[in-house]
Design an enzyme around this catalytic site. Structure first.
Site, PDB file in Angstrom:
ATOM      1  CB  SER A   1     -18.833  -0.259  11.990  1.00 17.31           C
ATOM      2  OG  SER A   1     -19.758  -0.184  10.851  1.00 17.31           O
TER       3      SER A   1
ATOM      4  CD  GLU B   1     -15.738  -5.778   7.289  1.00 20.97           C
ATOM      5  OE1 GLU B   1     -16.733  -5.713   7.922  1.00 20.97           O
ATOM      6  OE2 GLU B   1     -14.832  -5.640   7.970  1.00 20.97           O
TER       7      GLU B   1
ATOM      8  CG  HIS C   1     -19.542  -5.060   9.658  1.00 22.25           C
ATOM      9  ND1 HIS C   1     -18.421  -4.379   9.381  1.00 22.25           N
ATOM     10  CD2 HIS C   1     -20.214  -3.962  10.363  1.00 22.25           C
ATOM     11  CE1 HIS C   1     -18.427  -3.154   9.790  1.00 22.25           C
ATOM     12  NE2 HIS C   1     -19.681  -2.930  10.552  1.00 22.25           N
TER      13      HIS C   1
END
Length: 501
Positions: free
Chosen positions: A194, A318, A409
């Site tokens: 990330s 995601e 995610h």
């Protein structure tokens, strides 16, 4: 090498702790505490010490909202400006040759996160790969990614890109000291997820990081995050205003205000910008012409980044995590429309997401906008200059599917760190998928460790080229695809994140 938990570093002796399978050192300082006159300054050298420094417990997390430093059920790591530390984990069994080094950079949107999270400890990965694992803290939010340089005075200079400078300083510490822990300073792999994955790309673009790492892995990067110098100044002015200071009093306010008051002012301002400009994340590295001569994505595509082997990929779903738990991505039709600011682009993109504008399609499109779209640009751009390997993570245990999250995610962190046997890993496979999770854990770890040792993953994973766009789809079973989601890729071409103005 390395049988003792007492290690002589360039700054003094540090004492770690011996576990059953690994040795650990926690919260080793890699730079001086950025407090007092060092607030908003580039990282400075550590003052050497005499005697043995106990490094068996975690110190502080970087300044952030308390919730961001959560490290367990009802457990929160204390936060403080004095947080420029890193952690080292090595196999307990001595090695006759230097071990490859993996340096992990945590995510959290450049606003939250800590290297003390149990999943990041890296013991399983270190033992499996006979490797040295390093994880680091860096300044976040107000103290790491807001450029207050406009308000600097001769008495109170303020510098830019402090979080990125911290990461460079940590890598310099690794270069100087990791041999004492049995690591090979000539074989360092940086990896992150990330915002940490974006930090990896930023280090690729940062001249000061040249030679400090030799391979890079970027997991789910929001790859085109970056603030122009003008936008960074506008954002900093709004932050100063939120702090209650006038421009002529800004330097004094930034120097003397409490860390929490500054943090809250920047958090409020950031939240307002996120609402006004969906898709723009203002707390991010700044193209300042010094630390970052270009944005990471531009430096990579122009061939001006460090030409080291790169693994880069995203997760299939995601956006679902943000749609359910964090109101920060453009995961509704209205927000995506505002982020795009282009009716023709919206129409083109809507046509390739079946069911759009229903909620599921909008969430998938919003996640692709922030993570997958710019990552594809990096894959193509970097592949022109250095070996590049692309993946997509599709695996989702039944519990994550039932929760509407899918391969969401950060779910890739569980197999990367071998977290299937942790309480969280057992929880996400309680409804099935334990064997599948072990399969993708093997895929991730064997490829990541081969890459760290040799600069290439397993031979079954060919490099990415613009001609074929070969991508490893990590699932149970794993497979290769050429140019996956081609129609979506073409629909997104030319789309960029909005600006503050």
């Amino acid at each position: 090498m390395v049988a003792s938990t007492d290690i002589q570093t360039a700054d003094g002796v540090v004492r770690g702790r011996r576990g059953r399978r690994v040795l650990r050192w926690r919260s080793l300082p890699y730079a001086a505490a950025p407090v007092g006159d060092l607030r908003f300054r580039a990282p400075q050298p550590v003052t050497p010490w005499i005697g043995v420094r106990e490094c068996t417990e975690f110190g502080f997390a970087a300044m952030q909202h308390r919730a961001g430093a959560r490290i367990g059920p009802r457990r929160y790591q204390p936060t403080h400006e004095d947080s420029l530390t890193l952690n080292v984990t090595v196999p307990a069994t001595p090695s006759e040759r230097p071990r490859p080094v993996l340096v992990f950079i945590h995510g959290g949107g450049y606003l939250t996160g800590t290297s003390a999270l149990g999943l990041y400890s890296g013991g399983r990965l270190a033992v499996r790969g006979d490797a040295v694992l390093v994880s680091l803290n860096y300044r976040l939010g107000a103290f790491g990614y807001v450029d207050f340089g406009e308000f600097a005075t001769s008495e109170h200079p303020f510098e830019s890109n402090l979080g990125l400078r911290d990461q460079v300083a940590a890598l310099e510490w690794v270069h100087t000291n990791i041999a004492a822990f049995g690591g090979d300073p000539g074989n360092v792999t940086i990896f992150g997820e990330s915002a940490g994955a974006h930090a990896v790309l930023s280090l690729l673009a940062a001249p000061a990081a040249k030679g400090l790492f030799h391979q890079a892995i970027s997991q789910s990067p929001p790859a085109d995050w970056a603030m122009t110098a003008d936008d960074a100044r506008r954002f900093a002015r709004r932050c100063v205003e939120a702090l209650g200071a006038t421009p002529d009093r800004a330097a004094e306010a930034l120097r003397t205000a409490s860390a929490n008051d500054i943090r809250r002012a920047v958090d409020r301002t950031s939240n307002r910008v996120l609402r006004e400009r969906r898709g723009l994340f203002p707390v991010a590295p700044v193209v300042d012409g010094v630390v970052l001569p270009q944005s990471p994505i531009d430096a990579i595509t122009d061939g001006n980044a460090h030409r080291v082997p790169l693994i880069i990929g995203t997760n299939r779903d995601e956006g679902t995590l943000f749609a359910k738990f964090a109101d920060s991505l453009p995961t509704t039709p209205d927000r995506l429309r505002a982020a795009l600011g282009d009716e023709a682009a919206e129409s083109r993109i809507a046509a390739v997401y079946p069911g759009y504008p229903n909620a599921k399609a909008a969430v998938r499109a919003g996640g692709d906008f922030v993570f997958w779209r710019p990552s594809v640009t990096v894959m193509a751009g970097h592949s022109r200059h250095a070996p590049t390997y692309a993946y997509r993570y599709d695996f989702a245990p039944r519990s994550l599917q039932l929760a509407g999250l899918g391969a969401t995610h950060a779910s890739d962190l569980i197999p990367v760190f071998g977290g299937g046997d942790t309480p969280f890993g057992r929880a996400v496979t309680a409804a099935g998928g334990r064997r599948g999770l072990q399969s993708v854990t093997d895929q991730f770890q064997d490829n990541w460790l081969a890459f760290a040792r040799t600069g290439a993953p397993l031979p079954s994973w060919p490099p990415y080229t613009e001609a074929r766009r070969t991508t490893l789809i990590i699932d149970s079973p794993t497979r290769l695809e050429h140019d996956p989601d081609k129609t979506k890729r073409l629909a997104w071409e030319g789309v960029r994140v909005p600006t503050l103005t």
